[in-house]
Design an enzyme around this catalytic site. Structure first.
Site: not given
Ligand code: AMP
Length: 398
Positions: A35, A199, A355, A378
């Site tokens: 940063r 998610k 991230g 964010g």
């Molecule tokens: P996010 O912070 O929502 O962008 O999620 C990123 C995380 O999603 C990473 O740490 C990945 O390991 C996880 N991820 C990606 N695909 C899958 C999956 N099929 N099952 C579980 N976790 C996942």
């Protein structure tokens, strides 16, 4: 609107809002200075143009007034080093007569850092009187903290009214906003968004907003299984948000109505364990037995995703399509990165943000092959959700 490239800084004190919220270890050593480095072009430009930078930032989350552990003092020596040995001083506070006198006395080539803005609760409250007091430390205001641009804080937005003709973006925000606008305002077509991650719930507002803009929407990662289940498939032990089945169906419906090509994995790399050493097999995405979970996109899906990406004019990537932290499940995300780099070589504009996708791009060495990497969490997401960012609007005078 003033710009940092054309503004005359000669003999002026430039009050720069940066994001120096860097991680410190227990010995108050900076463990990641990304940063600070990100703000250097702005600081250097102002020094070179004969201005005196007065830097303001927050650090951590102090609760009740000044706390030594949240002082910006540990940053002074490092900023001096980054500026090639320039004299960097720190004020004991961010407002008040003593600070004002120090700010008035910054010599050409020197830099003054004001103490942590969040030692005053008025900062996050967006207090106007506090903003006025901050404004006394400068002749112009340069907002270069994109990470906090989605907050209407005193130093990030409210202060703008005290510099009606002397306010501008720093290079970092300017770059972020220009790049994001290439995606959301006037994109080269086709526009493809790849949304991955764990998610649906955390990405839903962005997905809904993107459906009004994109030609192709690739949804990958853990989200896949909520969609597969919504369509009657068997997802075994894969991550799945049952509360979002309706949402998934609605996204599919909206995509159809708006003519968006929705791409979701049809085959997956499934594992009998959430581990790098698990037994794995390629399975149809809708036939995953109990005891198995989908952790990456399968070869057929990867090929489909690559084809769409390589034909795109603009690409936005947010979130890995598999558990890329484990080698066994990183192939899908690597393939997406490779396809984005290929498309970029052919002239597409590509933006990677959020991230985990940034970590992914850095881990696999794609950073130089994409057009822009956004480091703002964010603020980036809110911009993509279609929200007005107070720190951007304040500079533009919106
Ligand atoms: P996010 O912070 O929502 O962008 O999620 C990123 C995380 O999603 C990473 O740490 C990945 O390991 C996880 N991820 C990606 N695909 C899958 C999956 N099929 N099952 C579980 N976790 C996942």
């Amino acid at each position: 609107m003033q710009t940092i490239s054309s503004y005359d800084f000669k003999g002026k004190r430039a009050l720069i809002r940066v994001d120096f919220n860097v991680p410190l270890n227990e010995n108050f050593e900076i463990t990641d200075d990304t940063r600070m480095r990100a703000a250097l072009p702005t600081i250097k430009k102002i020094i070179e143009a004969g201005g005196s930078p007065v830097i303001m930032s927050h650090l951590g989350r102090p609760k009740n007034g000044p706390e030594e552990k949240f002082s910006l003092k540990p940053l002074v020596g490092h900023l001096s080093e980054l500026l090639g040995g320039a004299t960097v001083k720190i004020a004991p506070d961010c407002i008040g007569d003593e600070v004002k006198a120090m700010a008035a006395d910054v010599k050409p080539g020197e830099v003054l850092i004001l103490e942590n803005l969040r030692f005053y609760k008025e900062e996050t409250a967006g207090d106007e009187e506090f903003a006025r007091k901050l404004s006394e430390n400068g002749d112009c205001w340069v907002n270069d903290a994109f990470g906090t641009a989605h907050r209407a804080h005193a130093s990030t937005a409210v202060i703008a009214k005290f510099f009606p003709n002397d306010k501008m973006f720093g290079y970092l925000i300017e770059g972020e906003v220009e790049s994001l606008d290439k995606v959301v305002k006037n994109p080269g077509r086709p526009l493809t968004a790849i949304m991955g991650g764990a998610k649906v719930s955390s990405k839903i507002t962005i997905i809904e907003n993107l459906l009004n803009k994109v030609d192709n929407l690739i949804l990958g990662g853990g989200m896949t299984y909520t969609f597969v289940k919504a369509n009657g498939g068997k997802v075994g032990d894969s991550i799945c948000e049952d509360d979002y089945i309706e949402t998934a169906l609605n996204i599919q419906k909206l995509a159809k109505e708006k003519g968006v090509n929705l791409v979701i994995a049809t085959d997956v790399l499934a594992a009998d364990n959430f581990s790098n050493d698990a037994n794995t097999k390629i399975l149809p995405a809708n036939e995953i037995p109990d005891g198995w979970q989908g952790l990456d996109a399968g070869p057929e899906s990867i090929a489909k995703m690559k084809e769409v990406i390589e034909k795109s004019g603009t690409i936005l990537w947010n979130g890995p399509v598999g558990v890329f932290e484990m080698d066994t499940f990183a192939e899908g995300s690597k393939a997406i990165g490779t396809a984005i780099v290929e498309a970029t070589k052919k002239g597409a504009f590509s933006l990677v943000g959020g991230g985990d996708s940034v970590a992914c791009v850095n881990q696999f060495g794609f950073a130089d092959g994409v057009s822009y990497i956004s480091t703002a969490g964010g603020a980036l997401l809110e911009y993509l959700e279609g929200k007005v960012l107070p720190g951007v609007a304040a500079v533009r005078g919106e």
